[in-house]
Structures are given as structure tokens and as C-alpha cells.
Design a protein around this motif. Structure first.
Motif, PDB file in Angstrom:
ATOM      1  N   GLU A  53       1.029  -1.062  -0.208  1.00 26.90           N
ATOM      2  CA  GLU A  53      -0.351   0.079  -0.254  1.00 26.90           C
ATOM      3  C   GLU A  53       1.047   1.018   0.128  1.00 26.90           C
ATOM      4  N   ASP A  54       1.431   1.430   0.987  1.00 21.08           N
ATOM      5  CA  ASP A  54       2.975   2.397   1.191  1.00 21.08           C
ATOM      6  C   ASP A  54       3.459   2.665  -0.439  1.00 21.08           C
ATOM      7  N   GLU A  55       4.112   1.577  -0.485  1.00 20.72           N
ATOM      8  CA  GLU A  55       4.572   1.355  -2.425  1.00 20.72           C
ATOM      9  C   GLU A  55       3.497   2.375  -3.375  1.00 20.72           C
ATOM     10  N   TRP A  56       2.082   1.557  -2.907  1.00 15.16           N
ATOM     11  CA  TRP A  56       1.800   2.008  -4.614  1.00 15.16           C
ATOM     12  C   TRP A  56       1.355   3.827  -4.095  1.00 15.16           C
ATOM     13  N   SER A  57       1.270   3.804  -2.733  1.00 16.87           N
ATOM     14  CA  SER A  57       0.973   5.840  -3.244  1.00 16.87           C
ATOM     15  C   SER A  57       2.397   5.841  -3.504  1.00 16.87           C
ATOM     16  N   PHE A  58       3.198   5.599  -3.072  1.00 19.84           N
ATOM     17  CA  PHE A  58       4.661   6.609  -3.805  1.00 19.84           C
ATOM     18  C   PHE A  58       4.187   6.378  -5.355  1.00 19.84           C
TER      19      PHE A  58
END
Length: 244
Positions: A53-58
Motif C-alpha cells: 500500500e505504501d509503495e503504491w501510494s508513492f
């Protein structure tokens, strides 16, 4: 990385990129396997398979800065064309696993660029390490994650990656990956997702092809071969037969 381009310069840049990223054979070993009858998902509803989820937001924020949408409605951006979907799908394809790359050492990371890729990392690992280090830098420098920064600051971070001004080794103490090499992969894959056939997950409804006048996978151009400086009159066709 230049500042946000205007319509004319962006189209010229993307037209030039088409010569490096054919509709069928993508540079860099990107996978050519996909479900031919799979409809293009809505980006807001897409659940990434590989990225956290965090990588996707980036990725959503970074792709939006690399190929921003046109507020005048004259050209789609990376998010309009599902480029992050393309990136996610490639991570579980042979490209993401570096299945067709020579991955044995020695790795000469301080040698000539002509030596090519010189890391013991697959593209999947480059993204994981690069995103983690970029986020760590943003938190130390600005007290926020990349996607929480304003657009101008995000551009400054991306420019720092491109120029290798952000020292990943100093942030982690162990990673050999250079910021510029992470940025180079991110930019290259973003352009591939924007300009490749929609069968690979990006270029939703061939919007990028329509913008630059690229015909796609049409079987015959005989009637237009000898016509110069004449706009191609037919819309693009994808590998699945979708017509624009």
C-alpha cells in the motif's frame, strides 16, 4: 528531469519516445504476456498484486509528476492511462524477476555506463529498495512521505534522484543502489506503460496513441507510406482488436 512540460513539448518528447518503445517489442525485456480479453480496470479500484500500500501510494504520486495530466483536456497523464497498473503487472512477469537477465557477478557498480546493469537486484528489488530510500529521504528532509509533499517539492525530489544528489548509501549504509539508477528504471518503465499496447496494463483505451497519432497494430499502411506531412486519418488499433 525538466519542469512540467507544455502541450507542444510534451507531445514532441512522447513522439520521440515511441521510436524507443515499439508497440509490440518493449525495451528492457518487459513481458509480452497478458490476458487478451481482460478489460482495463479503473485505477481507483485496482488492487496492486506486487506493491504494498505504501509503495503504491508513492508510485501513483511519482507517475503523476513524470507524465502529468493536461488540465486543458488535450492529453492524458500517466494516471489517466493506468501506467501504475502496468508497473505492478510487470513485477510478476519475467521482467520483474529478471528471468532473462544475466544476474551473476562480479558487479562493477563504479564502472562505465556502457557495462549496463550492474546490480544483484531484480527490477522488483530495485523498486522496493528505491522507494524505501526515497521515502526515508523525504521523511528526514521534509518530515513527510513523498506522496504527502506538494507538487513542486515532489519535482525537486525526483530531480535529486535523477541527478544522483540523494545518497542512498548514506541513508541505509548497506544498499549499493544509486538514486539515479532507480530513477532511470522508474522513468523508463513509466514511458513504456504510457506508450505500450494496452494489453500490458497501461495506455488505457490507447489514449496516449490517440494523442500522438500513433496507429498501433494496424496490419497495413500501404496507402499512406508515400504521403509525407499528412495526418494519419485512422485511429489506432490494439493487439486485442480494440479500435480508437
Amino acid at each position: 528531469m525538466a519542469s512540467q512540460p507544455d502541450n507542444v513539448s510534451r507531445r514532441a518528447f512522447l513522439r520521440g519516445s515511441v521510436t524507443l518503445i515499439p508497440a509490440v517489442g518493449l525495451a528492457g525485456g518487459v513481458s509480452l504476456t497478458a490476458q487478451a480479453n481482460e478489460p482495463a480496470p479503473n485505477l481507483s479500484e485496482y488492487q496492486p498484486v506486487f506493491f504494498s500500500e505504501d509503495e503504491w501510494s508513492f508510485l501513483l504520486a511519482a507517475c503523476d509528476r513524470l507524465i502529468p495530466g493536461d488540465s486543458a483536456g488535450q492529453g492524458p497523464g500517466a494516471l489517466d492511462t493506468n501506467v501504475p497498473v502496468f508497473l505492478d503487472r510487470q513485477m510478476d512477469a519475467p521482467y520483474g524477476h529478471a528471468d532473462r537477465w544475466y544476474m551473476e557477478g562480479p558487479f562493477v557498480t563504479d564502472g562505465s555506463p556502457d557495462l549496463g546493469f550492474q546490480y544483484p537486484y531484480t527490477p522488483r528489488e530495485v523498486y522496493q529498495k528505491g522507494i524505501a530510500m526515497t521515502q526515508q529521504y523525504c521523511k528526514q528532509q521534509y518530515g513527510k512521505r513523498f506522496e504527502q509533499l506538494d507538487g513542486n517539492t515532489q519535482d525537486s525530489v525526483l530531480q535529486g534522484l535523477e541527478a544522483n544528489d540523494i545518497d542512498f548509501a548514506a541513508l541505509s549504509g548497506i544498499h549499493k543502489l544509486q538514486a539515479a539508477d532507480f530513477f532511470s528504471q522508474l522513468l523508463q518503465n513509466t514511458k513504456e506503460g504510457y506508450l505500450a499496447d494496452p494489453i500490458h496494463g497501461g495506455n488505457k483505451h490507447m489514449a496516449a496513441w490517440k494523442m500522438i497519432g500513433f496507429p498501433g497494430a494496424r496490419a497495413s499502411y500501404r496507402d499512406w507510406v508515400g504521403q509525407h506531412d499528412v495526418e494519419y486519418p485512422l485511429g489506432p488499433v490494439s493487439l486485442t482488436g480494440e479500435r480508437g
